[in-house]
Design an enzyme around this catalytic site. Structure first.
Site, short mmCIF file in Angstrom:
data_model
loop_
_atom_site.label_atom_id
_atom_site.label_comp_id
_atom_site.label_asym_id
_atom_site.label_seq_id
_atom_site.Cartn_x
_atom_site.Cartn_y
_atom_site.Cartn_z
CB CYS A 6 37.69 32.80 38.05
SG CYS A 6 36.13 33.32 37.32
CB CYS A 45 36.55 35.82 44.51
SG CYS A 45 37.23 36.14 42.88
CB CYS A 79 27.62 21.40 20.20
SG CYS A 79 28.92 22.55 20.70
CB CYS A 137 31.17 26.82 35.35
SG CYS A 137 30.99 26.01 33.77
CB CYS A 158 35.15 23.70 18.02
SG CYS A 158 35.74 22.87 19.49
CB CYS A 165 34.55 31.62 34.38
SG CYS A 165 34.27 32.05 32.67
CB CYS A 211 30.26 36.55 39.49
SG CYS A 211 30.83 35.13 40.44
CB CYS A 268 34.09 28.00 27.12
SG CYS A 268 32.44 28.09 27.83
CB CYS A 296 33.37 24.71 25.49
SG CYS A 296 34.13 23.14 25.06
CB CYS A 327 34.27 16.34 21.60
SG CYS A 327 33.27 17.59 22.43
CB CYS A 385 27.12 31.45 32.51
SG CYS A 385 27.67 30.76 30.95
CG HIS A 444 34.30 40.31 37.50
ND1 HIS A 444 34.75 39.55 38.56
CD2 HIS A 444 34.68 41.59 37.78
CE1 HIS A 444 35.37 40.33 39.44
NE2 HIS A 444 35.34 41.57 38.99
FE1 SF4 Z 1 34.73 37.50 39.12
FE2 SF4 Z 1 35.34 34.93 38.77
FE3 SF4 Z 1 35.56 36.02 41.19
FE4 SF4 Z 1 33.16 35.58 40.10
S1 SF4 Z 1 34.63 34.01 40.72
S2 SF4 Z 1 33.85 37.42 41.19
S3 SF4 Z 1 33.59 35.98 37.94
S4 SF4 Z 1 36.76 36.58 39.36
#
Ligand code: SF4
Length: 309
Positions: free
Chosen positions: A258, A252, A63, A279, A155, A286, A228, A289, A187, A60, A267, A225
């Site tokens: 997610c 969460c 990038c 994100c 991609c 999440c 996060c 990607c 992505c 698309c 990220c 995870h």
């Molecule tokens: Fe894990 Fe997603 Fe929950 Fe964050 S939002 S703790 S990455 S499951």
């Protein structure tokens, strides 16, 4: 002739900014930070010399968009102004025969970096033709003399969203058998990862350590995870169920689909757009990607796993 750094200075990028970028690159790639000035010096000496061919298959153009929307000193300044980008179908000034001539000249001279954006159809070559030729044929030809092939975005790495369709879309490594391919999945591509990889390559004349999926290990070593900021809610079994409840907005996002537990990416540590956001912090689960399973293997993306058959 103007040096790489003089060209940066002309565009208002200070040496301090450039050094900052190199230090950030060292940190992201797990290199000793004291080596940043040496990396800056070596990269600077090689900037504007290394030819780059940027090819676009089924995608698309997100990038390229991502690259152009980045911050100072912008990856687009590093990549489009300082490297010698000899072919980019959507960004180069030349078009038609002139553009193709530039591509062919560069291929015949060799010693370039080939960047692939978008996937490659394998079900039938007619799904992606460029300049009257099957894209796969052109890509393979360009890859033969490339020093390295960098697949940018999901991609180009694994087929991404087009893989869920009927064109038999695959990434660079499937077409080339993995030879010389470095994958930078997400992505779209995360621009600072591409700049970091290029700076590393220009200063070391080698690629950084890759993982089993040909991704630079430093960017994809841990799952989302693992780092996060919502994780402590996960540990307490606190899941966001209702977007309209302001009391649970930081909880969460697992029940919202997610994929952070299965997704290797930095990220949550190195945010997007110069640290503006990513994100998870923007409230989006999440999508996974940076994994080969994206998109088809993770769909439907935003549904509680318990409800997915
Ligand atoms: Fe894990 Fe997603 Fe929950 Fe964050 S939002 S703790 S990455 S499951």
């Amino acid at each position: 002739m103007e040096s790489g750094y003089q060209r940066l200075a002309r565009r208002g990028v200070s040496r301090r900014d450039f050094l900052k970028l190199c230090t950030f690159t060292c940190a992201a790639l797990g290199i000793d930070l004291s080596l940043a000035p040496q990396i800056a010096e070596a990269a600077e000496a090689n900037l504007s010399k290394k030819p780059v061919i940027w090819m676009q298959g089924q995608g698309c153009t997100g990038c390229s968009e991502s690259l152009l929307s980045s911050v100072d000193p912008g990856p687009e300044e590093i990549i489009l102004d300082l490297l010698s980008v000899r072919y980019h179908p959507t960004l180069m000034a030349a078009s038609g025969e002139q553009a193709i001539q530039s591509l062919e000249d560069c291929i015949s001279q060799g010693h370039y970096i080939l960047v692939l954006e978008g996937s490659i159809p394998t079900a039938d070559p007619r799904y992606c033709f460029v300049e009257g030729k099957p894209f796969m044929e052109q890509f393979k030809l360009a890859a033969e003399k490339a020093e390295a092939v960098i697949a940018v975005g999901s991609c180009a790495c694994y087929g991404g969203i087009p893989r869920a369709g009927f064109t038999g879309a695959v990434g660079a490594q499937e077409v080339l058998g993995g030879v010389k391919v470095v994958n930078l999945p997400s992505c779209p591509v995360k621009p600072d990862r591409l700049v970091g990889l290029l700076l590393y390559y220009l200063s070391h004349n080698a690629l950084p350590k890759l993982d089993g999926l040909n991704r630079p290990e430093a960017y994809y070593r841990y799952t989302l995870h693992d780092s996060c900021y919502r994780r402590w809610h996960y540990e307490k079994g606190e899941y966001l169920e209702d977007w309209n409840n302001p009391d649970t907005l930081d909880w969460c996002l697992y029940h919202k689909g997610c994929k952070g537990q299965d997704t290797y990416t930095n990220c949550a540590n190195a945010w997007w757009n110069g640290g503006a956001n990513f994100c998870g912090y923007a409230g989006s689960p999440c999508a996974g990607c940076s994994q080969p399973e994206y998109y088809e293997g993770f769909a439907p993306l935003f549904v509680n796993p318990k409800e997915v058959k």
